[in-house]
Design a protein around this motif. Structure first.
Motif, mmCIF file in Angstrom:
data_model
loop_
_atom_site.group_PDB
_atom_site.id
_atom_site.type_symbol
_atom_site.label_atom_id
_atom_site.label_comp_id
_atom_site.label_asym_id
_atom_site.label_seq_id
_atom_site.Cartn_x
_atom_site.Cartn_y
_atom_site.Cartn_z
ATOM 1 N N VAL A 137 42.057 2.512 40.291
ATOM 2 C CA VAL A 137 41.197 1.335 40.444
ATOM 3 C C VAL A 137 40.594 1.002 39.096
ATOM 4 O O VAL A 137 40.290 1.905 38.302
ATOM 5 C CB VAL A 137 40.081 1.552 41.501
ATOM 6 N N GLU A 138 40.458 -0.279 38.794
ATOM 7 C CA GLU A 138 39.923 -0.701 37.518
ATOM 8 C C GLU A 138 38.494 -1.200 37.658
ATOM 9 O O GLU A 138 38.185 -1.957 38.576
ATOM 10 C CB GLU A 138 40.775 -1.827 36.926
ATOM 11 N N VAL A 151 38.018 -1.681 29.970
ATOM 12 C CA VAL A 151 38.599 -1.498 31.295
ATOM 13 C C VAL A 151 38.745 0.001 31.536
ATOM 14 O O VAL A 151 39.513 0.679 30.866
ATOM 15 C CB VAL A 151 39.955 -2.210 31.432
ATOM 16 N N ASN A 152 37.960 0.508 32.484
ATOM 17 C CA ASN A 152 38.011 1.920 32.873
ATOM 18 C C ASN A 152 38.819 2.018 34.159
ATOM 19 O O ASN A 152 38.450 1.408 35.170
ATOM 20 C CB ASN A 152 36.603 2.466 33.122
ATOM 21 N N SER A 153 39.910 2.737 34.127
ATOM 22 C CA SER A 153 40.698 2.986 35.340
ATOM 23 C C SER A 153 40.310 4.353 35.872
ATOM 24 O O SER A 153 40.175 5.309 35.102
ATOM 25 C CB SER A 153 42.199 2.962 35.031
ATOM 26 N N PHE A 154 40.122 4.443 37.179
ATOM 27 C CA PHE A 154 39.773 5.704 37.822
ATOM 28 C C PHE A 154 40.834 6.052 38.845
ATOM 29 O O PHE A 154 41.449 5.174 39.453
ATOM 30 C CB PHE A 154 38.401 5.600 38.517
ATOM 31 N N ARG A 155 41.049 7.342 39.043
ATOM 32 C CA ARG A 155 41.920 7.865 40.086
ATOM 33 C C ARG A 155 41.377 9.223 40.471
ATOM 34 O O ARG A 155 40.519 9.788 39.782
ATOM 35 C CB ARG A 155 43.369 7.974 39.621
ATOM 36 N N GLY A 185 40.137 -5.057 43.023
ATOM 37 C CA GLY A 185 39.527 -3.883 42.399
ATOM 38 C C GLY A 185 40.455 -2.690 42.335
ATOM 39 O O GLY A 185 40.087 -1.646 41.842
ATOM 40 N N GLU A 186 41.669 -2.834 42.842
ATOM 41 C CA GLU A 186 42.623 -1.730 42.813
ATOM 42 C C GLU A 186 43.862 -2.185 42.074
ATOM 43 O O GLU A 186 44.237 -3.344 42.119
ATOM 44 C CB GLU A 186 43.015 -1.300 44.227
ATOM 45 N N THR A 187 44.488 -1.274 41.370
ATOM 46 C CA THR A 187 45.754 -1.569 40.726
ATOM 47 C C THR A 187 46.824 -0.772 41.435
ATOM 48 O O THR A 187 46.580 0.348 41.877
ATOM 49 C CB THR A 187 45.728 -1.197 39.225
#
Length: 158
Positions: A153-154, A135-139, A52-54
């Motif tokens: 995280v995606e 695909v929503n990436s959050f930071r 779940g993390e990039t």
């Protein structure tokens, strides 16, 4: 003739000293983390990024120990996503802005959600939902120092 022999011996000694000095310097430099390209020590370690993390890219490298995680990592539109943040060393009262990138687009502040504020243990949480499929990436980015950015995280929405 003895002056020629001693001149040749001197030249040979200087050349030998230069070779030994260079090789010794290369060895000591290699022991201090300056390995030559192609050596086995320069091979990057295997990824230990949690599910779940990039991993952070060089321009987004996590600083000041800010770690973000998401649960779940796949939801339908408008379903809740829980975000959890941790700062090492722990620091209370740090305000973090949630940002999003959809399908690799530009980072933008996530709308209509409060800042995450860390507690005495350096931890904080938030809950959000989105209709933006893909695909929503959050930071998270520290409000008072935008150079402090967490890992991304995606979450797949759709």
């Amino acid at each position: 003739m003895s002056s020629r022999a001693s001149g040749g011996a001197l030249a040979a000694s200087l050349i030998t000293a230069a070779i030994v000095g260079f090789a010794g310097g290369a060895y000591v430099g290699g022991q201090q983390g300056g390995e030559e390209p192609g050596s086995s020590a320069s091979t990057p370690p295997e990824s230990t990024t949690p599910v779940g993390e990039t991993p952070a890219t060089p321009t987004e490298e996590a600083t000041a120990g800010v770690t973000l995680s998401a649960d779940p990592t796949s939801v339908a539109p408008n379903e809740d996503i829980s975000l959890a943040v941790s700062i090492e060393p722990a620091e209370e009262g740090v305000e973090l802005q949630i940002q999003r990138s959809v399908d690799g687009g530009e980072w933008e502040n996530f709308p209509n959600v409060n800042l995450i504020t860390t507690d005495a243990n350096g931890q904080g949480t938030s809950r959000l939902n989105s209709q933006r499929e893909g695909v929503n990436s959050f930071r998270v980015v520290r409000v008072d120092d935008d150079s402090v950015v967490s890992n991304a995280v995606e979450v797949t929405i759709g």
